[in-house]
Scaffold this active site. Structure first.
Site, PDB file in Angstrom:
ATOM      1  N   ARG A  13      -3.270  -1.611  13.825  1.00  0.00           N
ATOM      2  CA  ARG A  13      -4.740  -1.733  13.876  1.00  0.00           C
ATOM      3  C   ARG A  13      -5.081  -3.157  14.302  1.00  0.00           C
ATOM      4  NH1 ARG A  13      -4.033   1.545   9.259  1.00  0.00           N
ATOM      5  NH2 ARG A  13      -4.768   3.663   9.641  1.00  0.00           N
ATOM      6  N   ASP A  63      -1.985  -4.307   3.702  1.00  0.00           N
ATOM      7  CA  ASP A  63      -2.018  -4.464   5.161  1.00  0.00           C
ATOM      8  C   ASP A  63      -2.844  -5.676   5.601  1.00  0.00           C
ATOM      9  OD1 ASP A  63      -0.389  -2.318   5.535  1.00  0.00           O
ATOM     10  OD2 ASP A  63      -1.987  -0.896   5.997  1.00  0.00           O
ATOM     11  N   GLU A  80      -9.441  -3.978   5.404  1.00  0.00           N
ATOM     12  CA  GLU A  80      -9.198  -2.951   4.385  1.00  0.00           C
ATOM     13  C   GLU A  80      -8.100  -3.419   3.428  1.00  0.00           C
ATOM     14  OE1 GLU A  80     -11.144   0.405   3.247  1.00  0.00           O
ATOM     15  OE2 GLU A  80     -11.387  -0.526   5.202  1.00  0.00           O
ATOM     16  N   GLU A 140       0.818  -1.222   0.000  1.00  0.00           N
ATOM     17  CA  GLU A 140       0.000   0.000   0.000  1.00  0.00           C
ATOM     18  C   GLU A 140       0.844   1.260   0.000  1.00  0.00           C
ATOM     19  OE1 GLU A 140      -3.282   0.201   2.804  1.00  0.00           O
ATOM     20  OE2 GLU A 140      -3.215  -1.971   3.002  1.00  0.00           O
TER      21      GLU A 140
END
Length: 694
Positions: free
Chosen positions: A301, A82, A86, A9
């Protein structure tokens, strides 16, 4: 020429990963999502199983073209976005755009950007997890259906630029509900009686507890006088001594939300800033020629407090060397995992315990270092032995009047030698040693002082407390908290006052409309149940279309009704009752991003504006004619002054209280201290003070 293309990303980590993988691999960045729903329209076919209409994000055409060109030159493509929902969705969009078979071993995930972790992850590629993709897609579609249906109605009926959403509307509700609690709070009087005693020339404190049989709450001065009258002489007897050994366990390593909370408490960081700095530490910092750029923490996260065995072993080695074997946790740590937690990867921890904060001082910015130190210390402490405290409780009796003294001291510091978790009210744990006492001993009374108190309303939400509350209620997910808090401030629904959320008039209007026409959006149980259903999609237990359909059927009817029935609200410029000092035209009240302010009605020819002073319901103690109002200095600092200024020059940085000092009848003020708020008398000859109840 490279044989393999790896797509991540972020450009920040592309070079590092390419260096770890070697010459056969070319690593490029998608720079986040490459496809999304269009901004100009809903982009969801509600008549056809909520089919999303994805388009290439504006500005991402050249990026996508570069990836397509690179893809033609290699044998195999790996998608290394990731390791979360998402990231899985980004990998799926890339696979679709680049014609990659999603059932092939094209997906690679890693929890930290270190050489060992990267090389190990490429030994275990897997297909794209469509359950994760569906979970992200369901959330995205649901949020789009809510936002793109309610927001246009708010634009039409109130003003442009407003919005409503699943998580942000509940967050706003919590803030407004708390403000209503504060507004309608009725203080209740209560008293404490503090005693200063002496045993063997050692002084100690004790509080009135009750009579010999039960605890008694003191609610008025008459009760206190009766108790004091009952005390005979200046000696109390020790009637009970209870000694206990108490263990205190370390807090677990950070999850996303606990990191945001602790960074707010200890570092004064906003959630948005915490996540930005954590992203930098995760993606990689150049720490010198020996190692180059390396990720310093694991993925930021996460809902899990799980720690890998390798990381535990390294932490134990460090603790043994630094503090000794006694400080190593011997009992296995229970992983704290909420029912709604996603346990895909570890807690947030340093990628290497041996990279101490001191070692990284030269390569990290001040704020990066402060956050890294917090993460590092919390992780090490989580693997350390519990602290052991010796506690003692002593009951003192005189004519059926019981006082109780509590004391404690740290017998073995354990994890507390390195780190102690913060608290929302900024209070610090203190240790208090009592003199040795046994049942039957006599202690001498040096002083007995009654104190009047009044209960205080619940405090407004800080960022840390709001994040904690949302998590406890099962609303939203860690990745949504920072953007949610940012959104409600950008929309002008709330503002921060002394680091606490205060709803604006605009926030109240929007909340009331959503409450009236879309009550399910504000229903905490409904929203939490929706989160559970969406988690069920991720676990492959629930069909995402059915989850959305169950919500949208009723919601669609509410949208149609709201569009017709919601009355247009005109936020009129009401007269302020004074003229502009610059041009003489009448001043009016306007509603802006941060609430009401005064502006000249001759705008745009005259751009004069003034802050609105806010009365606090206290008579001016100097002139006895005016009332105290809240003002802001040029540096936005709050202060309090008489509304008759300049005729009366009373001014105070501390907030005056609407009741006189019970000792001397002078003005009382709220004094903000490090440990919280304390009410004090302004008369320098009077020593009256009280600590408000929490």
């Amino acid at each position: 020429m490279a044989d393999y293309l790896v797509i991540v990303e972020s450009p920040a980590k592309a070079k590092t990963i390419e260096r770890y993988l070697g010459k056969k691999y070319k690593v490029k960045a998608s720079i986040g999502h490459v496809r999304d729903l269009p901004r100009s329209q809903m982009g969801i076919d509600t008549e056809n199983n909520y089919e999303p209409k994805y388009i290439t994000i504006r500005g991402k055409g050249p990026v996508l073209q570069e990836l397509k060109t690179a893809a033609k030159k290699v044998k195999k493509i790996y998608l290394a976005a990731d390791p979360d929902r998402e990231g899985e969705a980004i990998a799926w969009h890339l696979a679709t755009a680049l014609n990659i078979d999603i059932e092939s071993d094209c997906r690679v995930v890693f929890n930290e950007i270190t050489k060992d972790a990267i090389l190990e992850s490429f030994k275990h590629p897997r297909p794209i997890n469509l359950d994760l993709v569906d979970a992200q897609q369901a959330r995205r579609i649901l949020d789009r259906l809510v936002g793109y249906n309610i927001s246009p109605i708010l634009w039409k009926k109130v003003k442009k630029g407003l919005s409503a959403g699943r998580v942000q509307s509940v967050a706003l509700r919590l803030i407004i509900d708390r403000e209503n609690e504060i507004t309608h709070f009725v203080p209740e009087e209560y008293w404490t009686v503090e005693g200063l005693f002496e045993k063997n020339k050692k002084q100690f404190d004790a509080l009135y507890y009750g009579d010999g049989a039960e605890k008694i709450k003191l609610t008025n001065e008459e009760q206190v006088k009766a108790i004091l009258k009952n005390i005979k002489g200046d000696h109390f007897s020790v009637t009970d001594v209870i000694k206990k050994e108490r263990k205190r366990n370390a807090a677990p390593a950070f999850t996303t939300s606990s990191l945001q909370q602790e960074a707010a408490r200890k570092l004064n960081f906003r959630a948005k800033k915490t996540m930005m700095l954590a992203q930098q530490l995760y993606e990689g910092i150049d720490i010198g020629k020996k190692e180059g750029t390396v990720g310093l923490i694991t993925y930021m996260r996460t809902d899990s407090t799980r720690i890998s065995e390798t990381a535990k072993a390294e932490a134990m080695q460090y603790i043994d060397t630094k503090y000794g074997k006694d400080y190593i946790a011997t009992e296995p740590k229970q992983t704290k995992k909420q029912s709604n937690a996603q346990d895909a990867h570890e807690a947030i921890r340093p990628t290497s315990t041996m990279r101490t904060p001191e070692d990284l001082k030269a390569v990290l910015s001040r704020d990066q270092l402060r956050l890294y130190r917090l993460i590092w210390e919390r992780f090490i402490a989580s693997q350390m032995a519990p602290a052991i405290l010796d506690t003692v409780s002593v009951d003192l009796l005189n004519e059926n009047v019981k006082f109780r003294a509590n004391g404690s001291h740290v017998k073995f510091p354990g994890f507390m030698k390195l780190y102690i978790e913060g608290t929302d009210d900024q209070t610090e744990e203190t240790t208090k040693l009592l003199p040795e006492m046994e049942i039957g001993d006599k202690v001498k009374t040096l002083e007995i002082e009654p104190k009047q108190h009044f209960t205080q309303p619940p405090p407004r939400y800080s960022e840390a407390r709001l994040v904690k509350t949302l998590e406890e209620l099962g609303i939203g997910r860690p990745s949504t908290y920072a953007p949610t808090l940012d959104t409600i401030q950008k929309r002008g629904y709330v503002q921060l006052d002394a680091k606490r959320f205060v709803p604006t008039e605009l926030g109240g209007i929007v909340h009331q409309l959503v409450f009236e026409f879309f009550p399910e959006i504000l229903n905490i149980e409904f929203t939490a149940k929706m989160e559970q259903d969406l988690d069920g999609v991720e676990e492959g237990m629930t069909n995402w279309v059915q989850v959305i359909d169950a919500f949208y059927k009723d919601f669609e009817k509410r949208v149609e009704y709201a569009d017709e029935a919601m009355e247009k609200i005109e936020i009129k410029d009401e007269p302020a009752g004074e003229d502009c000092e610059k041009c003489g035209a009448p001043m009016v009240f306007k509603l802006g991003r941060y609430g009401k302010f005064m502006a000249c009605s001759n705008f745009p020819d005259c751009r004069n504006t003034k802050a609105i002073v806010k009365p606090i319901g206290v008579q001016c103690p100097t002139c006895k004619e005016g009332e105290i109002v809240e003002r802001k200095s040029k540096t936005k600092r709050l202060f309090y002054g008489c509304n008759r200024y300049p005729e009366c020059e009373f001014v105070s940085w501390d907030k005056p209280i609407n009741r006189p000092c019970p000792k001397c009848s002078s003005l009382l003020i709220e004094k903000k201290l490090k440990k919280g708020v304390q009410i004090q008398c302004t008369n320098t000859d009077c020593d009256y003070e009280e600590t408000p109840s929490q």
